[in-house]
Design an enzyme around this catalytic site. Structure first.
Site, short mmCIF file in Angstrom:
data_model
loop_
_atom_site.label_atom_id
_atom_site.label_comp_id
_atom_site.label_asym_id
_atom_site.label_seq_id
_atom_site.Cartn_x
_atom_site.Cartn_y
_atom_site.Cartn_z
N LYS A 36 0.75 -1.21 0.06
CA LYS A 36 -0.04 -0.02 0.11
C LYS A 36 0.91 1.34 -0.12
O LYS A 36 2.15 1.06 0.17
CB LYS A 36 -0.81 -0.04 1.32
N TYR A 266 20.52 29.26 7.80
CA TYR A 266 19.39 30.07 8.25
C TYR A 266 19.61 29.71 10.08
O TYR A 266 19.68 28.88 10.50
CB TYR A 266 17.98 29.65 7.94
#
Length: 376
Positions: A36, A266
């Site tokens: 799945k 950052y």
């Protein structure tokens, strides 16, 4: 129009490793591989074909759409969509493609009855609730289920299944035993009317370490892809031989010297404690890495582990390669897996998951969905 790609990183899917894992899990006739969610990010069709080549006789998928895709690709195995039919189109597609849809409540029974022709038998799977509080018929529902099915011989119950809540937790073994007992009782009631109905309870953990949960059909999921459901527990050795199927690589874009005291990336969450050599690698949170791994993960370059430093960006991350002076632009960095030097070990999806307090399933699904895949 040429193909548009948004990242040079790559998922490498080792299909022979997948086949070896499948072989380790037992006889193919007793296995229903769970493929799945695009085979946990590994690719629905390549995984299904690879398993079919080594004897897989049935598959569990997530949706009717996945099952239809397998049929349209020429796969003839028994296919069980574990979500059943979500809408009217699903129910008709399930019947048209000879899937074995999962039925979990009275409405499912009625929709299955409505979508199939009385002159054509539709094989169905019955989901029973034994302790997940999710989907399924309770023990109290079974008499009405039997009455409904006896009156509709064109619906043929081929499989009864349930799902274990904590089979991977040896400390919760009593709960798993209780689920197994409830499942056995429900099956006994159903099999009085439908003696040929097969039973399926075991997931990867049940299959590897709990023989009483196996019944006729087991549904291995994470174990197929190399994840050991018992990692870190007393039963860890049960899955020790499994091989990870997915590796993820990305190229080094540049290598630069950074002086002591310079912040990297950052937010200035990392400052170099000394002069360092930094490699900039083309992968980030847009390619499946969780930003919370910033300053908390390693990558493999030249077969050796080095620490990632600074904030992980959308498509870039940085690594301290001061210990690897031979690192050059164009080298391959491995975020998961990859070839290792003597005495080294690769980063695994499990390691990332532990750092993030999640499970390897999530890491694999995310990385597989967000990067191009290559198969070997």
């Amino acid at each position: 129009m040429s193909e548009c790609t948004f990242t040079p990183s790559m998922c490498h899917i080792d299909l022979p490793a997948l086949q070896r894992n499948f072989a380790r899990l037992g006889k193919s006739a007793a296995l229903m591989p769970v493929i799945k969610s695009d085979a946990y990010g590994h690719g629905l069709l390549p995984v299904a074909r690879s398993l079919a080549d080594v004897g897989a006789r049935r598959f569990a998928v997530g949706t009717v759409s996945e099952g239809a895709a397998l049929r349209e690709a020429g796969l003839t195995q028994e296919i069980v969509p574990l979500l059943g039919g979500v809408n009217a189109e699903d129910w008709h597609r399930a019947a048209a493609h000879s899937l074995v849809p999962l039925l979990a409540d009275r409405e499912d029974l009625e929709k299955a009855d409505f979508c199939c022709r009385p002159d054509k038998t539709l094989r169905v799977a019955l989901k029973c609730e034994t302790g997940m509080a999710r989907l399924g018929f309770t023990a109290e529902d079974i008499p009405a289920v039997l009455e409904f099915l006896r009156a509709r011989p064109h619906l043929a119950p081929a499989l009864v299944l349930s799902h274990l809540a904590c089979a991977d937790r040896p400390l919760d073994l009593a709960y798993t035993h209780a689920q197994t007992e409830r499942f056995t009782a429900v099956c006994d009631s159903l099999r009085v009317a439908f003696p040929d109905m097969e039973r399926s309870l075991a997931n990867s953990a049940g299959l590897l370490g709990l023989p009483e949960t196996r019944f006729e059909v087991s549904r291995p999921g994470i174990a197929l892809y190399g994840g050991n459901p018992f990692a870190g527990t007393a039963l860890e050795n049960c899955g020790a031989s499994l091989e990870w199927v997915m590796s993820v690589s990305a190229p080094v874009l540049c290598v630069q010297r950074v002086k002591a005291g310079q912040s990297v990336s950052y937010g200035r969450i990392f400052t170099t404690p000394a002069d360092m050599t930094i490699a900039v690698i083309a992968a980030g949170y847009a390619t499946g890495l969780d930003r919370r791994l910033s300053n908390s993960m390693d990558v493999l370059i030249g077969g050796r582990r080095v620490p990632q430093v600074g904030r992980i960006c959308m498509g870039l991350l940085m690594a301290d390669v001061s210990s690897l002076p031979e690192t050059r632009r164009g080298d391959e960095a491995w975020l998961i897996g990859g070839p290792v030097a003597h005495g080294q070990r690769a980063v695994t999806a499990r390691e990332m998951a532990d750092e993030l307090d999640t499970i390897s399933y999530e890491i694999l699904c995310r990385m597989g969905a967000m990067n191009p895949r290559t198969y070997g």
